[in-house]
Every structure is written in C-alpha cells, then in structure tokens.
Design a protein around this motif. Structure first.
Motif, mmCIF file in Angstrom:
data_model
loop_
_atom_site.group_PDB
_atom_site.id
_atom_site.type_symbol
_atom_site.label_atom_id
_atom_site.label_comp_id
_atom_site.label_asym_id
_atom_site.label_seq_id
_atom_site.Cartn_x
_atom_site.Cartn_y
_atom_site.Cartn_z
ATOM 1 N N GLN A 48 59.115 17.719 21.529
ATOM 2 C CA GLN A 48 60.433 18.334 21.714
ATOM 3 C C GLN A 48 61.355 17.870 20.591
ATOM 4 O O GLN A 48 61.765 16.708 20.533
ATOM 5 C CB GLN A 48 61.027 17.948 23.068
ATOM 6 C CG GLN A 48 62.315 18.659 23.427
ATOM 7 C CD GLN A 48 62.088 20.116 23.770
ATOM 8 O OE1 GLN A 48 61.709 20.908 22.907
ATOM 9 N NE2 GLN A 48 62.320 20.481 25.026
ATOM 10 N N TYR A 49 61.660 18.770 19.670
ATOM 11 C CA TYR A 49 62.602 18.443 18.605
ATOM 12 C C TYR A 49 64.014 18.326 19.190
ATOM 13 O O TYR A 49 64.346 19.011 20.170
ATOM 14 C CB TYR A 49 62.625 19.537 17.541
ATOM 15 C CG TYR A 49 61.287 19.924 16.955
ATOM 16 C CD1 TYR A 49 60.374 18.972 16.516
ATOM 17 C CD2 TYR A 49 60.947 21.269 16.804
ATOM 18 C CE1 TYR A 49 59.160 19.351 15.962
ATOM 19 C CE2 TYR A 49 59.734 21.655 16.248
ATOM 20 C CZ TYR A 49 58.845 20.702 15.829
ATOM 21 O OH TYR A 49 57.644 21.083 15.283
ATOM 22 N N PRO A 50 64.868 17.502 18.604
ATOM 23 C CA PRO A 50 66.254 17.410 19.102
ATOM 24 C C PRO A 50 67.022 18.702 18.852
ATOM 25 O O PRO A 50 66.699 19.480 17.955
ATOM 26 C CB PRO A 50 66.841 16.243 18.305
ATOM 27 C CG PRO A 50 65.977 16.122 17.097
ATOM 28 C CD PRO A 50 64.608 16.557 17.504
ATOM 29 N N GLY A 51 68.028 18.930 19.689
ATOM 30 C CA GLY A 51 68.887 20.087 19.528
ATOM 31 C C GLY A 51 68.459 21.313 20.296
ATOM 32 O O GLY A 51 69.041 22.384 20.144
ATOM 33 N N ARG A 52 67.443 21.174 21.169
ATOM 34 C CA ARG A 52 66.983 22.320 21.948
ATOM 35 C C ARG A 52 66.588 21.904 23.361
ATOM 36 O O ARG A 52 66.291 20.746 23.613
ATOM 37 C CB ARG A 52 65.836 23.035 21.238
ATOM 38 C CG ARG A 52 64.668 22.167 20.877
ATOM 39 C CD ARG A 52 64.019 22.637 19.594
ATOM 40 N NE ARG A 52 64.723 22.135 18.431
ATOM 41 C CZ ARG A 52 64.542 22.581 17.186
ATOM 42 N NH1 ARG A 52 63.712 23.562 16.942
ATOM 43 N NH2 ARG A 52 65.209 22.055 16.185
ATOM 44 N N GLU A 53 66.658 22.893 24.275
ATOM 45 C CA GLU A 53 66.359 22.669 25.695
ATOM 46 C C GLU A 53 67.109 21.431 26.196
ATOM 47 O O GLU A 53 68.315 21.317 25.998
ATOM 48 C CB GLU A 53 64.848 22.641 25.909
ATOM 49 C CG GLU A 53 64.214 23.986 25.586
ATOM 50 C CD GLU A 53 62.751 24.086 25.890
ATOM 51 O OE1 GLU A 53 62.277 25.227 26.019
ATOM 52 O OE2 GLU A 53 62.052 23.062 25.992
ATOM 53 N N GLU A 54 66.426 20.509 26.867
ATOM 54 C CA GLU A 54 67.151 19.389 27.469
ATOM 55 C C GLU A 54 67.708 18.418 26.427
ATOM 56 O O GLU A 54 68.514 17.548 26.759
ATOM 57 C CB GLU A 54 66.258 18.642 28.475
ATOM 58 C CG GLU A 54 65.195 17.752 27.879
ATOM 59 C CD GLU A 54 63.977 18.526 27.379
ATOM 60 O OE1 GLU A 54 63.059 17.884 26.853
ATOM 61 O OE2 GLU A 54 63.946 19.780 27.523
#
Length: 249
Positions: A48-54
């Motif tokens: 999970q890259y930062p800046g998206r979804e949670e």
C-alpha cells in the motif's frame, strides 16, 4: 504488517509469501481478489503506497529511490523465508528495483520476480504527462485502458484519482535507472497482447536483467489485461511458484 503491507487472507503455514505492487494510480486493493485464487501454499501481501485508501492522509512519494527504500524495508523482515515479488506497470519497475536493492544489501533474493506490463530499465522512457492539466491526464488514462472511461462519468471519483495518478506519473517520469548487475533470481514476464505502451520485443528484453532465466507469457487484452484475465494471470503465478518453491495447491 505495518502501514505498507496488506494481507487480506493470512496463511501461516504457506510455503511462500507473494508481495504485489500496484500500478500508477493504483492501491493494494487492486489485488484483493487474488488470495482466493492462489491456494493455501501462497500468502499474498499487497503493498500500500502512501496517499491512497486508508493511507490517504499521508504524503505521496514521488521519488523512486525513496519509495524503493521504504518498500524494501517493509519486505526485508520476510526475506528469511521463501518470497516472490509481483509488480504491474509502475509496480513492475518498483518490484525490480526492490529486488535489486535487496540483492545489494545481501538479503536473500526473491524466488521469482514477476514483471507485468513494464519495459526493463534500459528501455525506460521519460515523459511530461505529470505536467498536463486534468483533462490531459484523463485522456491518457482512457488511452491506456478504455475501461477507464468510467472515471469521466464519476467526477467525485476522478477528483480523488487524478492527484494519485499525477504523483505516480511524476515518479516514473523522473525515474533515472542506473546500470545494475543482473538479478540472481528468475524473472517471469507477463504482457498484454494489445498493450499500447509495450511491444513483445521490449517485454522480452527483461531476459538481460537476470542470470537465472526468464519466462514470457502473453495474455489477451490491453495494458490492464490482468483485470479480465485475473484467473489466468494468477494461475501463471502459481505455476511459476510451484516450480520455484515446491508450492502445493
């Protein structure tokens, strides 16, 4: 697993861990449907890259070196056992750089590197798409995959997606690959037959990036072929891991 990894279906007795890296504008949920197709011998972790979804409140990362270092730091504790990396499009470039970074650190290399919809680093081309206005970026998304046209009819969704896409295009268009020794792990390359961004010759050039052999697979579809071809793609991944890691269904 911390902020970087999402394990949608834990399998504590799995023989191998598969780390999946999303495309530009994508998120971990792009791989949410995969665990049910992988079988009990493979535990999947989506990056999970930062800046998206949670992680939407976190700052984006638009520098490849920074992203690679942080993804590698999240994966490295899991390299004491068998593991593999899968990346599509931008994720393919990140997966390759993570594998090369871990190799330089002296960590165990992955049992397999899967690269989908991405040319090797020596064929990387620069662009200026990240400097275009929102209409220009939207037009590019539609060109890459006609199914993305649905975004145009959802202005609120488009408003959320475009900053992510712009950041990731900036990351890739400012990415400057450097010459690295070949990987000491096999590479499996996956390619959409109608991908407007990648030729068969370019995809096959990944063979020069490894000393452990390369396998090549073509699927019907465009750059986002792996969505309609999900079952076939996952079956290809499972077959490769069975050979490399003696994974049982």
């Amino acid at each position: 697993m911390g902020a970087w990894l999402r394990c949608y279906q834990p399998r504590t007795t799995a023989a191998v861990k598969l780390f999946c890296l999303p495309h530009a504008g994508g998120a971990a949920s792009a791989y949410r449907a995969w665990p049910g197709l992988l079988g009990d011998g493979i535990e999947m972790h989506a990056v999970q890259y930062p800046g998206r979804e949670e992680r939407f409140r976190e700052a984006f990362i638009d520098d490849m070196d920074v992203l690679v270092e942080r993804v590698a730091a999240a994966i490295r504790p899991h390299t004491t056992g068998r593991y593999a990396l899968f990346g599509h499009s931008m994720g393919g470039a990140v997966a390759y750089e993570v594998a090369a970074h871990l190799q330089r650190l002296g960590s165990p290399v992955p049992a397999q590197l899967f690269v989908s919809g991405r040319q090797p680093p020596e064929l990387h081309w620069r662009g200026e798409l990240h400097t275009r206005d929102d209409d220009g970026l939207t037009a590019e998304l539609i060109r890459m995959g006609p199914t993305n046209a649905a975004l145009v009819s959802e202005p609120e969704l488009l408003e959320l997606v475009l900053p992510v896409v712009r950041n990731d295009y900036r990351l890739m268009e400012t990415y400057r690959p450097v010459a690295r020794p070949p990987l000491q792990c096999p590479i499996t390359v996956l390619h959409g037959a109608d991908d407007p961004e990648l030729t068969v010759e370019q995809a096959r050039a990944w063979g020069a990036r490894t000393e452990r052999g390369m396998r090549f697979h073509v699927f019907a579809g465009d750059h986002f072929y792996l969505v309609p071809q999900r079952e076939s793609v996952v079956a290809t991944v499972v077959d490769a891991l069975r050979r490399a890691c003696a994974v049982t269904p």
